[in-house]
Design an enzyme around this catalytic site. Structure first.
Site, short mmCIF file in Angstrom:
data_model
loop_
_atom_site.label_atom_id
_atom_site.label_comp_id
_atom_site.label_asym_id
_atom_site.label_seq_id
_atom_site.Cartn_x
_atom_site.Cartn_y
_atom_site.Cartn_z
N THR A 100 -5.68 -9.95 -2.84
CA THR A 100 -5.55 -11.35 -2.34
C THR A 100 -4.87 -11.31 -0.89
OG1 THR A 100 -4.74 -13.61 -3.00
CG2 THR A 100 -3.16 -11.44 -3.39
N ARG A 131 0.82 -1.14 0.20
CA ARG A 131 -0.05 -0.09 0.04
C ARG A 131 0.82 1.18 -0.07
NH1 ARG A 131 -3.15 2.41 5.13
NH2 ARG A 131 -4.39 3.97 3.88
N ASP A 138 -14.70 -4.19 -5.92
CA ASP A 138 -14.48 -5.66 -6.18
C ASP A 138 -15.35 -6.28 -7.11
OD1 ASP A 138 -12.08 -5.41 -4.55
OD2 ASP A 138 -13.56 -5.86 -2.91
N THR A 162 -9.57 -12.85 0.85
CA THR A 162 -9.06 -14.09 0.47
C THR A 162 -8.97 -15.09 1.77
OG1 THR A 162 -6.97 -13.90 0.55
CG2 THR A 162 -8.29 -13.58 -1.58
#
Length: 378
Positions: free
Chosen positions: A272, A138, A332, A304
């Site tokens: 993920t 990030r 998403d 996930t």
């Protein structure tokens, strides 16, 4: 783009060694007890997009899977010995009251190749002990993701230039919690003064992807740092997680960076990694069977099952829609709803090798956006 996507996606983690958690997000306690405590609670975040669902302002929506720490308390955690040693390229200093202030630093030339290599090894050790893959991803994405291809002038165009080390940019809503990523990397920066912040942020991001089992990113280095907080981009350039029209919003933000639909979907796959916490971002569940035991501070909701492993499960899980314990944000879900995005999302759900190839190329492109290289690029 993205608590590469992008983090959003990005995707920017963490109960024993208490650490990480804000993924990318990102963080951990390493020098003092106060720092350890705040890092522990910093657990997860969206890699690239903001996660504010209730604010009416664009800036508020840009808060990406951030941690629950308030910015002011996060900044206080930086007041430890390593930051008190102001070195070449350093952007922070500690006041007599223990506060945090931005200071100008000289522009850095190309990073030293040998120091870059050694810094990479130190980052790999940090990842093994702190599980901070998401927050480091990030950090790199948010430094680069401010790029505007319609502005030629450096550094006004934004991009990967190390500006995120300054308080004025750290205060942007989308960057909440990223002070913890700086905490994690500052001792490495102090150790390798010949590495620029701009290069260190991108090195950490790419290394985190690779160490989580993802593809090797074709990186290049030599990025120049901005010299002071007056050269930081204005707030509002990063994507949001729940905009009224997700597909249009993603295209508006990523097209401005010069990225296309394939790259938007590929970078989204970085989700993920990491998890979201409702008390910090407004999205996700307080806890799921996949996050109740950490690692790091327990809780939050991941995209996930194995949220510290980079693979194509993000696409498989969104397509299957079978597990209510897994997070699916509006940005998403739209990957399988928009006709153009769906072509790539379907392909990545079926073919991890293709996803890895496209992701590596998109991540490398993102990491170079807006960067000024020394020596100059050919």
């Amino acid at each position: 783009m993205a608590d590469p996507v992008v983090a959003s996606h990005l995707s920017l983690v963490l109960k024993a060694p208490p650490t990480i958690s804000s993924p990318s997000q990102f963080l951990l306690q390493q020098h003092s007890k106060p720092m350890a405590s705040s890092l522990n609670s910093a657990a997860s975040l969206r890699l690239f997009a903001s996660s504010s669902s209730s604010s009416s302002s664009a800036a508020a929506r840009l808060s990406l899977r951030s941690t629950s720490l308030s910015f002011s308390s996060s900044l206080k955690s930086l007041a430890f010995s390593t930051l008190s040693r102001h070195k070449r390229g350093s952007a922070v200093s500690v006041s007599s009251t223990g506060g945090f202030s931005s200071v100008a630093s000289p522009k850095c030339a190309a990073s030293d190749p040998d120091q870059l290599k050694s810094a990479r090894e130190d980052i790999k050790e940090l990842l093994k002990s702190k599980f901070c893959h998401p927050i480091l991803v990030r950090l790199g994405w948010h430094d680069a993701g401010t790029y505007n291809k319609n502005i030629e002038e450096w550094p006004r165009r934004g991009g990967a230039n190390g500006s995120l080390r300054f308080e004025v940019e750290l205060k942007h809503a989308a960057n909440a919690g990223l002070v913890n990523a700086l905490n994690l990397l500052q001792h490495i920066k102090d150790k390798y003064s010949g590495v620029t912040y701009a290069d260190l942020f991108q090195l950490a991001s790419a290394t985190a992807i690779e160490e989580a089992g993802g593809p090797k990113i074709p990186m290049k280095y030599g990025r120049v740092d901005v010299s002071g907080p007056n050269e930081c981009p204005e707030e509002g350039r990063l994507p949001a997680a729940g905009p009224p029209s997700p597909a249009d919003h993603l295209r508006e933000v990523f097209y401005r960076m010069g990225l296309n639909d394939k790259e938007i979907v590929a970078l989204s796959g970085a989700h993920t990694l990491g998890r979201s916490r409702p008390d910090r971002s407004g999205w996700g569940k307080p806890e799921t069977k996949y996050t109740k035991d950490g690692p790091g501070a327990p809780g939050g909701q991941s995209w996930t099952v194995q949220w510290l492993k980079f693979n194509n499960s993000y696409f498989k899980d969104i397509k299957a829609k079978r597990d209510e314990d897994l997070l699916v944000l509006p940005t998403d879900a739209v990957l399988f709803e928009d006709p153009s995005f769906k072509v790539y999302a379907e392909k990545y759900a079926e073919d991890q090798e293709t996803f890895f190839k496209d992701y590596a190329e998109a991540h490398a492109k993102l990491s170079n956006l807006g960067a000024k290289f020394n020596p100059p690029e050919d």
